[in-house]
Design a protein around this motif. Sequence first.
Motif, short mmCIF file in Angstrom:
data_model
loop_
_atom_site.label_atom_id
_atom_site.label_comp_id
_atom_site.label_asym_id
_atom_site.label_seq_id
_atom_site.Cartn_x
_atom_site.Cartn_y
_atom_site.Cartn_z
N SER A 74 7.88 2.07 2.58
CA SER A 74 8.09 2.29 1.14
C SER A 74 6.90 3.07 0.56
CB SER A 74 8.21 0.93 0.46
OG SER A 74 8.17 1.08 -0.93
N ARG A 122 7.63 -0.58 -13.49
CA ARG A 122 6.92 -1.87 -13.47
C ARG A 122 6.02 -1.92 -14.69
NH1 ARG A 122 5.26 -2.52 -7.02
NH2 ARG A 122 7.36 -1.98 -6.28
N ARG A 132 1.81 8.63 -6.16
CA ARG A 132 0.53 8.37 -5.46
C ARG A 132 0.27 9.40 -4.38
NH1 ARG A 132 -0.10 1.84 -4.74
NH2 ARG A 132 0.00 1.44 -6.98
N PHE A 183 7.46 5.33 -12.17
CA PHE A 183 7.04 6.13 -11.02
C PHE A 183 8.23 6.33 -10.10
CE2 PHE A 183 6.87 2.41 -8.23
CZ PHE A 183 6.66 1.39 -9.13
N GLY A 196 5.12 5.91 -2.35
CA GLY A 196 5.13 6.32 -3.75
C GLY A 196 5.00 7.83 -3.85
N PHE A 200 -2.11 6.93 -10.46
CA PHE A 200 -2.07 6.02 -9.31
C PHE A 200 -1.28 4.75 -9.62
CE2 PHE A 200 -3.52 2.41 -6.88
CZ PHE A 200 -3.35 2.89 -5.59
N ARG A 201 -1.57 4.13 -10.73
CA ARG A 201 -0.81 2.95 -11.13
C ARG A 201 -0.15 3.25 -12.47
NH1 ARG A 201 -0.63 -1.60 -9.05
NH2 ARG A 201 -2.57 -1.40 -7.92
N SER A 202 1.12 3.56 -12.44
CA SER A 202 1.86 3.92 -13.65
C SER A 202 2.91 2.85 -13.92
CB SER A 202 2.57 5.26 -13.49
OG SER A 202 1.86 6.13 -12.67
N GLU A 253 3.20 -2.74 -15.51
CA GLU A 253 1.87 -3.07 -14.98
C GLU A 253 0.94 -3.55 -16.11
OE1 GLU A 253 0.94 -2.98 -11.86
OE2 GLU A 253 2.42 -1.72 -10.84
N GLU A 272 -3.85 1.93 -1.52
CA GLU A 272 -2.53 2.01 -0.85
C GLU A 272 -1.68 3.20 -1.29
OE1 GLU A 272 -0.15 -1.60 -1.22
OE2 GLU A 272 1.70 -0.45 -1.06
N LEU A 273 -1.13 3.87 -0.26
CA LEU A 273 -0.14 4.93 -0.51
C LEU A 273 1.26 4.41 -0.24
CD1 LEU A 273 -1.24 8.19 1.34
CD2 LEU A 273 -1.21 7.77 -1.12
N GLU A 274 1.33 3.56 0.79
CA GLU A 274 2.64 3.14 1.28
C GLU A 274 2.53 1.80 1.98
OE1 GLU A 274 4.81 6.08 3.47
OE2 GLU A 274 5.91 4.61 4.66
N GLY A 275 3.57 0.99 1.87
CA GLY A 275 3.64 -0.25 2.64
C GLY A 275 4.70 -0.09 3.72
N GLN A 303 9.76 6.30 -6.05
CA GLN A 303 9.55 5.80 -4.68
C GLN A 303 10.42 6.55 -3.69
OE1 GLN A 303 10.53 1.59 -5.23
NE2 GLN A 303 8.36 1.11 -4.91
P1 ATP Z 1 0.10 -2.35 -5.54
O1 ATP Z 1 -0.44 -3.45 -4.67
O2 ATP Z 1 -0.76 -1.13 -5.57
O3 ATP Z 1 0.55 -2.82 -6.89
P2 ATP Z 1 2.51 -2.83 -4.22
O4 ATP Z 1 2.02 -3.35 -2.91
O5 ATP Z 1 3.02 -3.77 -5.25
O6 ATP Z 1 1.42 -1.86 -4.84
P3 ATP Z 1 4.98 -1.95 -3.22
O7 ATP Z 1 5.78 -2.96 -3.94
O8 ATP Z 1 4.76 -2.11 -1.75
O9 ATP Z 1 3.59 -1.74 -3.95
O10 ATP Z 1 5.60 -0.50 -3.53
C1 ATP Z 1 5.68 0.52 -2.56
C2 ATP Z 1 4.98 1.76 -3.02
O11 ATP Z 1 5.41 2.14 -4.32
C3 ATP Z 1 3.47 1.64 -3.13
O12 ATP Z 1 2.85 1.81 -1.89
C4 ATP Z 1 3.14 2.77 -4.09
O13 ATP Z 1 3.06 4.01 -3.41
C5 ATP Z 1 4.34 2.78 -5.02
N1 ATP Z 1 3.99 2.07 -6.25
C6 ATP Z 1 4.08 0.75 -6.47
N2 ATP Z 1 3.67 0.44 -7.71
C7 ATP Z 1 3.30 1.61 -8.28
C8 ATP Z 1 2.79 1.95 -9.57
N3 ATP Z 1 2.59 1.05 -10.52
N4 ATP Z 1 2.51 3.26 -9.82
C9 ATP Z 1 2.72 4.20 -8.89
N5 ATP Z 1 3.21 3.92 -7.67
C10 ATP Z 1 3.50 2.65 -7.35
#
Ligand code: ATP
Length: 444
Positions: free
Chosen positions: A302, A176, A307, A191, A304, A186-188, A178, A260-263, A193
């Motif tokens: 889902s 992504r 994370r 990454f 990460g 944490f936000r890369s 970002e 967030e770790l996981e959704g 999944q």
């Molecule tokens: P955020 O709100 O933190 O951007 P998200 O809700 O968009 O995350 P999801 O699309 O639900 O994230 O992705 C599922 C999982 O993938 C997340 O819970 C996280 O663990 C991981 N993840 C998502 N984006 C990233 C990222 N940029 N870097 C590292 N891990 C990520």
Amino acid sequence: MEKIVSLCKRRGFIFQSSEIYGGLNGCWDYGPLGTELKRNLKDFWWRRTVRERDDVVGMDGSILMNRQVWVASGHENTFTDPMVDCRNCKSRLRADQLTEKNGRKQCPVCGSFDLTEPRAFNLMFKTYVGATEDESAVTYLRPETAQAIFVQFRNILEVSRKKLPFGIAQIGKAFRNEINPRNFTFRSREFEQMELEYFCRPENGLELLEYWLQERLRFYRDIGLPSESLHVHKIPPEECAHYSKGTYDIEFAFPFGIQELEGVAYRTDYDLTQHQLASGKPLDYFDEESKQHFIPHVVEPSAGVDRTMLALICAGYDEEVVTDEKGKSETRTVLRFHPRMAPIKCGVFPLLKNNESLVRRAREIVDQLRREMMVFYDETGAIGRRYRRQDEAGTPFGVTVDFDTIGENGPALRDTVTVRHRDSMEQERIAIKELPAFLSERIR
Ligand code: ATP
């Protein structure tokens, strides 16, 4: 956090990607210890999610897919974050991460109020497949692994002969672009999944959402994250995606905040329906009992990888003051990983490196153990120093071969070793032949 970042670099858990060229923002490399930790985490997820269950199978999809996948899933049009530019310092910022002063939005970098209006920025990395760089060759690096599961649903249903409810699991890279990669890994931008799509009948969706939430919490506790560091955030209905009938975020108390770790989301039949409509291929399920065709609903946990690793390192990091036999105090840094996650399971140390019998015996133990676990042989420095080095790497057990082991002090302790426990620093004497079973039982 600074201490954790510095330990990660110093001990070889995590390095900046392309460091010698100044790095690449949002990208990280895992060193020897980080790679082992990552492997243990992914292996345990796979074991829990796939191998220990009758109702889940695995797959491993490609990162590049037909562009139409991303059109149908909605990612091409809507996988965006709102972005604003600061006219003063030129920073690009996520609109939902601005600071506020007296009700006015402010640039978190320079404090200026001179910001552009938010506009949608698509997070997918665009690329071209083949030799021509035109519109017809465009596709994207996948921003999540889940879509490969949806588009292979029919093939996997046929080959696995599963009945509802059943799941398809996958671990893999996602990308992504970002706007603000931050908080270390944490936000890369690149990454990994670990995703499960658990297909079910519509009437069981809500109940399975609760079931998977509990299963996933159990997983996090079983890898050693303390219960009190885990939080469940129920997303209010008005903030859920329009197709979701319920979403939970599992969060962890990082040093930089609860994040967030996981959704875990109940996505109804949205994804399969979208792909069926767009591809024209049936993605339904035939229920033999009721003789009806319908599109299954799905619950998606889902997670990460990166994370969760960061959470493991943050939760495990500890410093304590210890006093040795001579009354000297020092601070010991220790990563208190659960033994099943620890990169190295056991350090093996001959008491002296210039004694051939001690070294030979220690080497034999290494050879015996390494078939079953990651071990580390270390013969340099005082034994206390060697223990400390393994404490910092999070190694739960240390095995020392001394003169008792080789029978120099009589037959009573011959063929036994000292096992030192990382957390309590207590030591016990164990027969070498018991060692593999003793350790295996504790790292499983
Ligand atoms: P955020 O709100 O933190 O951007 P998200 O809700 O968009 O995350 P999801 O699309 O639900 O994230 O992705 C599922 C999982 O993938 C997340 O819970 C996280 O663990 C991981 N993840 C998502 N984006 C990233 C990222 N940029 N870097 C590292 N891990 C990520």
